[in-house]
Design a protein around this motif. Structure first.
Motif, PDB file in Angstrom:
ATOM      1  N   ASN A  30       0.835  -1.210   0.000  1.00 20.69           N
ATOM      2  CA  ASN A  30       0.000   0.000   0.000  1.00 20.69           C
ATOM      3  C   ASN A  30       0.866   1.254   0.000  1.00 20.69           C
ATOM      4  O   ASN A  30       0.575   2.226  -0.709  1.00 20.69           O
ATOM      5  CB  ASN A  30      -0.915   0.033   1.224  1.00 20.69           C
ATOM      6  CG  ASN A  30      -1.976  -1.045   1.219  1.00 20.69           C
ATOM      7  OD1 ASN A  30      -2.254  -1.643   0.193  1.00 20.69           O
ATOM      8  ND2 ASN A  30      -2.557  -1.290   2.374  1.00 20.69           N
ATOM      9  N   THR A  34       1.177   4.104  -2.947  1.00 24.97           N
ATOM     10  CA  THR A  34       0.914   5.513  -2.635  1.00 24.97           C
ATOM     11  C   THR A  34       2.086   6.388  -3.059  1.00 24.97           C
ATOM     12  O   THR A  34       1.894   7.465  -3.625  1.00 24.97           O
ATOM     13  CB  THR A  34       0.596   5.675  -1.135  1.00 24.97           C
ATOM     14  OG1 THR A  34      -0.562   4.881  -0.839  1.00 24.97           O
ATOM     15  CG2 THR A  34       0.322   7.116  -0.770  1.00 24.97           C
ATOM     16  N   THR A 115       0.549  14.742   3.871  1.00 26.86           N
ATOM     17  CA  THR A 115      -0.024  13.417   4.078  1.00 26.86           C
ATOM     18  C   THR A 115       1.060  12.532   4.664  1.00 26.86           C
ATOM     19  O   THR A 115       2.177  12.486   4.148  1.00 26.86           O
ATOM     20  CB  THR A 115      -0.526  12.827   2.745  1.00 26.86           C
ATOM     21  OG1 THR A 115      -1.471  13.732   2.169  1.00 26.86           O
ATOM     22  CG2 THR A 115      -1.149  11.463   2.942  1.00 26.86           C
ATOM     23  N   ILE A 117       2.246   8.635   5.974  1.00 32.27           N
ATOM     24  CA  ILE A 117       2.057   7.197   5.916  1.00 32.27           C
ATOM     25  C   ILE A 117       3.277   6.554   6.567  1.00 32.27           C
ATOM     26  O   ILE A 117       4.326   7.181   6.671  1.00 32.27           O
ATOM     27  CB  ILE A 117       1.882   6.692   4.457  1.00 32.27           C
ATOM     28  CG1 ILE A 117       3.100   7.035   3.586  1.00 32.27           C
ATOM     29  CG2 ILE A 117       0.618   7.274   3.850  1.00 32.27           C
ATOM     30  CD1 ILE A 117       3.009   6.491   2.150  1.00 32.27           C
ATOM     31  N   GLN A 142      -2.993  15.109   7.086  1.00 36.45           N
ATOM     32  CA  GLN A 142      -3.804  13.910   6.956  1.00 36.45           C
ATOM     33  C   GLN A 142      -2.933  12.657   7.019  1.00 36.45           C
ATOM     34  O   GLN A 142      -1.745  12.705   6.722  1.00 36.45           O
ATOM     35  CB  GLN A 142      -4.632  13.943   5.667  1.00 36.45           C
ATOM     36  CG  GLN A 142      -3.851  14.266   4.436  1.00 36.45           C
ATOM     37  CD  GLN A 142      -4.741  14.657   3.273  1.00 36.45           C
ATOM     38  OE1 GLN A 142      -5.920  14.955   3.422  1.00 36.45           O
ATOM     39  NE2 GLN A 142      -4.177  14.638   2.085  1.00 36.45           N
ATOM     40  N   ILE A 144      -3.075   8.380   6.014  1.00 41.15           N
ATOM     41  CA  ILE A 144      -3.786   7.329   5.289  1.00 41.15           C
ATOM     42  C   ILE A 144      -3.736   6.057   6.140  1.00 41.15           C
ATOM     43  O   ILE A 144      -2.685   5.443   6.298  1.00 41.15           O
ATOM     44  CB  ILE A 144      -3.184   7.089   3.896  1.00 41.15           C
ATOM     45  CG1 ILE A 144      -3.212   8.386   3.070  1.00 41.15           C
ATOM     46  CG2 ILE A 144      -3.931   5.956   3.179  1.00 41.15           C
ATOM     47  CD1 ILE A 144      -2.543   8.279   1.721  1.00 41.15           C
ATOM     48  N   GLU A 145      -4.887   5.666   6.655  1.00 38.37           N
ATOM     49  CA  GLU A 145      -4.979   4.546   7.600  1.00 38.37           C
ATOM     50  C   GLU A 145      -4.425   3.240   7.029  1.00 38.37           C
ATOM     51  O   GLU A 145      -3.689   2.522   7.700  1.00 38.37           O
ATOM     52  CB  GLU A 145      -6.430   4.363   8.025  1.00 38.37           C
ATOM     53  CG  GLU A 145      -6.638   3.270   9.030  1.00 38.37           C
ATOM     54  CD  GLU A 145      -8.076   3.184   9.520  1.00 38.37           C
ATOM     55  OE1 GLU A 145      -8.324   2.315  10.366  1.00 38.37           O
ATOM     56  OE2 GLU A 145      -8.930   3.970   9.076  1.00 38.37           O
ATOM     57  N   CYS A 147      -2.155   2.736   5.077  1.00 41.46           N
ATOM     58  CA  CYS A 147      -0.711   2.834   4.834  1.00 41.46           C
ATOM     59  C   CYS A 147       0.057   3.035   6.136  1.00 41.46           C
ATOM     60  O   CYS A 147       1.195   3.513   6.127  1.00 41.46           O
ATOM     61  CB  CYS A 147      -0.406   3.982   3.880  1.00 41.46           C
ATOM     62  SG  CYS A 147      -1.013   3.705   2.202  1.00 41.46           S
ATOM     63  N   LEU A 171      -7.708   9.299   6.522  1.00 41.92           N
ATOM     64  CA  LEU A 171      -8.294   8.862   5.241  1.00 41.92           C
ATOM     65  C   LEU A 171      -8.345   7.338   5.178  1.00 41.92           C
ATOM     66  O   LEU A 171      -7.527   6.660   5.719  1.00 41.92           O
ATOM     67  CB  LEU A 171      -7.478   9.378   4.070  1.00 41.92           C
ATOM     68  CG  LEU A 171      -7.224  10.885   4.030  1.00 41.92           C
ATOM     69  CD1 LEU A 171      -6.277  11.234   2.899  1.00 41.92           C
ATOM     70  CD2 LEU A 171      -8.531  11.636   3.893  1.00 41.92           C
TER      71      LEU A 171
END
Length: 171
Positions: A30, A34, A115, A117, A142, A144-145, A147, A171
């Motif tokens: 993931n 990304t 973002t 991760i 933000q 990304i859950e 990731c 996210l």
């Protein structure tokens, strides 16, 4: 419009090494996808310790040597290392959050969005997210859950909930 992706500590010791978990192994693809598809600046962080790790405060609280500079466990996962270009900066950090990275991001004119991760949601991801929020309160932060992974699935969820309460979008 400046958008930044921060890939936090995707290193062998956190994935399948000294502090690895099956959840960390499970996010590698993931994260790679990304990084490949992100439209903006991509920055990596590396947890970086020296041979004196066990004498540090962190070493006394977490007596598991990991991410010792120059070791295999310190290196980025191979799936991510092959994606990294010279244009993608890397910040070595001796602690959970990178003040140096936050200052770099702000000095370039605060990005419109950052973002995050990577690993671990409940230690380094949340630390950097909170640091960025403090340095740049008007920047959209933000995470990304899918990731991210925490030390445990429960602490991962707790960290995501804590970030939501601090106006960091999950996210």
């Amino acid at each position: 419009m400046r958008n930044v992706l921060v890939v936090v500590d995707m290193q062998k010791d956190f994935i399948d090494g000294a502090l690895g978990t099956k959840e960390a192994v499970g996010i590698v693809d993931n994260v790679a996808e990304t990084v490949k598809s992100f439209d903006g600046e991509v920055i990596f962080t590396r947890d970086t310790h020296g041979d004196d790790y066990m004498e540090t405060q962190e070493g006394k609280n977490l007596p598991v040597p990991h991410c010792i500079k120059g070791t295999d466990g310190w290196r980025l996962d191979k799936k991510l290392e092959v994606l990294r270009t010279d244009a993608m900066k890397i910040f070595d950090k001796p602690t959970f959050g990178s003040v140096e990275l936050a200052a770099y991001l702000k000095a370039g004119g605060a990005p419109e969005s950052i973002t995050l991760i990577g690993l671990c949601t409940d230690i380094c991801v949340i630390s950097n997210a909170m640091l960025f929020k403090a340095y740049m309160p008007e920047t959209k932060i933000q995470v990304i859950e899918r990731c991210c992974a925490g030390v445990t699935p429960e602490s991962h969820i707790n960290a995501l909930e804590a970030m939501k309460m601090c106006q960091i979008q999950v996210l």
